[in-house]
Motif scaffolding. Structure first.
Motif, PDB file in Angstrom:
ATOM      1  N   UNK A   1     -45.530 -68.263 -30.955  1.00  0.00           N
ATOM      2  CA  UNK A   1     -45.197 -66.862 -30.726  1.00  0.00           C
ATOM      3  C   UNK A   1     -43.917 -66.737 -29.920  1.00  0.00           C
ATOM      4  N   UNK A   2     -42.985 -65.927 -30.418  1.00  0.00           N
ATOM      5  CA  UNK A   2     -41.810 -65.497 -29.666  1.00  0.00           C
ATOM      6  C   UNK A   2     -41.796 -63.977 -29.733  1.00  0.00           C
ATOM      7  N   UNK A   3     -40.928 -63.331 -28.957  1.00  0.00           N
ATOM      8  CA  UNK A   3     -40.899 -61.858 -28.942  1.00  0.00           C
ATOM      9  C   UNK A   3     -39.725 -61.359 -29.775  1.00  0.00           C
ATOM     10  N   UNK A   4     -40.043 -60.455 -30.688  1.00  0.00           N
ATOM     11  CA  UNK A   4     -39.008 -59.802 -31.494  1.00  0.00           C
ATOM     12  C   UNK A   4     -39.086 -58.305 -31.240  1.00  0.00           C
ATOM     13  N   UNK A   5     -37.937 -57.675 -31.006  1.00  0.00           N
ATOM     14  CA  UNK A   5     -37.868 -56.245 -30.744  1.00  0.00           C
ATOM     15  C   UNK A   5     -37.194 -55.547 -31.922  1.00  0.00           C
ATOM     16  N   UNK A   6     -37.890 -54.619 -32.557  1.00  0.00           N
ATOM     17  CA  UNK A   6     -37.303 -53.865 -33.672  1.00  0.00           C
ATOM     18  C   UNK A   6     -36.543 -52.662 -33.129  1.00  0.00           C
TER      19      UNK A   6
END
Length: 360
Positions: A322-327
């Protein structure tokens, strides 16, 4: 929408925390947790505090903890405010310092997203100040060209999710130019390589610095944060706290946090291990073709020019990483990757090699 809700809930968009799934062999690099455990002294202190005395209320002023924080930073205990995680501390700051007759709060357009939630919750007008093209915060944007005095200024340093740090001279200039309003510096990640604005408190009584024990002290599960500021500001925050919850930090949390603050050797050792791993990870990602922003936090912010950020995030998740992605505009191609142990980082990079090769 429920007919039982208060009116203001209709327009409230809650903060969305990083996901916490229960998956075997999961590598969580999405919530900026410390890869190493808490100080053994902190764990021992928590165990020692778990006695029949838990029938009693905790010290509502967190006296010993505030005194230890003050001693660590060369301050008076009256300059320290402690809360149930830095998010609660920030909530009290928004409520107690920024609700000023409809005046506008200034903050970066790309920063910790909880700030916008607090603005909605407390009905604080906000003006988002765009980051520079290199994603840095420009001090002059908080100094020049204002039509009216703001309610206050807030930014993260190092900034989240970029990891880029501001020099103290820039923070000093912002505080000097806004002497009659609070300038809040959220330093959740400062211990991983940036300069703390606590050094400026003696010069500027409008600076408020917020810290958490969740990151560099590896106590995210304990929920302890604090702010340091002039005694008048702390008095105001205490008024808000005691009108909301007089006992925000429980006895076990106070004991563990105190021991963690006092265990400076363990802190320095694990902090440096994360810094070293971050620099190695940034180099490895660069070798794989990523653009990596200069981070002074326990995470890196990176994008690959030939691969979609959301697609990379999904591909990693399929491999239990898991990594963090910001839309969000401007940063939707970036991944925020928490720095893990060297083995964690190796697993991430080895998986990325397979993904990049497969999708090339």
């Amino acid at each position: 929408m429920s007919r039982f809700w208060s009116d203001h809930l209709v327009d409230l968009t809650p903060y969305v925390a990083g996901e916490q799934p229960k998956v075997a062999n999961l590598l969580k690099l999405n919530t900026n947790e410390h890869p190493y455990g808490p100080s053994p002294r902190a764990l021992d202190a928590i165990k020692a505090a778990a006695t029949e005395r838990l029938r009693l209320y905790p010290d509502n002023e967190s006296t010993a903890l505030r005194e230890a924080i003050a001693a660590l930073h060369g301050l008076d205990a009256g300059q320290v405010f402690v809360g149930n995680g830095s998010d609660e501390v920030l909530a009290h700051i928004f409520n107690g310092l920024f609700r000023r007759s409809g005046r506008t709060l200034l903050m970066p357009d790309i920063t910790y997203s909880f700030y916008r939630t607090y603005c909605t919750l407390y009905k604080i007008p906000v003006r988002l100040v765009p980051l520079a093209d290199d994603f840095s915060i420009r001090a002059r944007d908080y100094i020049d060209g204002r039509d009216a005095e703001p309610a206050g200024i807030i930014f993260s340093n190092p900034n989240a999710p970029t990891g880029i740090a501001m020099p103290l001279d820039d923070i000093r200039a912002i505080a000097r130019a806004n002497a009659d309003v609070p300038v809040v510096v959220d330093e959740a990640y400062v211990d991983f390589g940036a300069e703390s604005a606590i050094a400026l408190l003696k010069e500027h009584d409008n600076i408020v610095v917020v810290h958490t024990l969740s990151k560099s002290r590896s106590l995210a599960g304990l929920r302890v944060g604090f702010a340091v500021a002039g005694s008048q500001i702390v008095e105001g925050l205490n008024r808000v706290k005691d009108s909301f919850n007089s006992y925000p930090v429980d006895s076990l949390a106070q004991a563990g946090a105190l021991a963690a603050i006092q265990d400076t050797d363990y802190f320095e050792q694990t902090r440096q291990a994360v810094i070293d791993a971050r620099e190695q990870l940034a180099q490895q990602l660069t070798t794989l073709g990523f653009q990596v922003l200069p981070s002074r936090a326990n995470f890196v912010f990176a994008r690959h020019p030939a691969h979609d950020g959301a697609a990379l995030s999904r591909a990693l998740r399929a491999q239990n990483i898991l990594v963090r992605h910001f839309s969000l505009p401007r940063i939707d191609q970036f991944l925020r990757i928490t720095v893990g142990t060297p083995d964690d980082c190796a697993r991430l990079c080895n998986t990325l090699v397979k993904i990049l090769t497969k999708t090339h």
